[in-house]
Design a protein around this motif. Sequence first.
Motif: not given
Ligand code: HEM
Length: 119
Positions: A34-40, A43-52, A69-72, A75-77, A108-110, A115-117
């Motif tokens: 459900p967190y990703f319902a509105d996510t492209d 784009r997300q795969i690209d951003h996360q690949s850069k981070f990892i 800022r991206s996670h605020e 409201k992740i628990n 590193d992620i932990n 900052i994410i929770v």
């Molecule tokens: C475990 C550590 C995590 C890392 C390193 C991480 C990293 C990232 C990165 C790099 C982005 C892209 C930021 C951007 O586009 O500006 C992102 C976005 C996002 N993350 Fe995470 N994330 C983490 C945990 C989580 C968790 C636990 C959730 C939810 C269960 C989550 C949900 C999301 C969502 C929904 C977005 C996309 C927001 C949007 O649609 O713009 N992330 N995350």
Amino acid sequence: MAQSMFERYGGFAAVSRIVSSFYDRVLDSDSLSPYFADTDMRRQIDHQSKFISSLMGGPASYSNDQLQRSHERLKINDADFNEVIAVLTETFEDAGVSASDVSTIIRDINSRRSIIVSK
Ligand code: HEM
């Protein structure tokens, strides 16, 4: 000089494949999808690949401020954060990343949990 993990595992293309498999699993989870319902997701795969990639010694990408800022608004628990860590660990292991490299990445992620929770 010793190669970075990023180089050893095949650079951005290889990391992208792993991250793509990670999000297939995330979207299969009833609690996480459900967190990703509105996510492209492309784009997300690209951003996360850069981070990892940066965690694996590749080029630098996201600052902690940006991650916050991206996670605020999400409201992740802690429970959902833990599930993401578990899915990520399993994905890396299945992709053949060594146990010691997986633990370096996960540590590193932990360290960014607070900052994410936000709940
Ligand atoms: C475990 C550590 C995590 C890392 C390193 C991480 C990293 C990232 C990165 C790099 C982005 C892209 C930021 C951007 O586009 O500006 C992102 C976005 C996002 N993350 Fe995470 N994330 C983490 C945990 C989580 C968790 C636990 C959730 C939810 C269960 C989550 C949900 C999301 C969502 C929904 C977005 C996309 C927001 C949007 O649609 O713009 N992330 N995350």
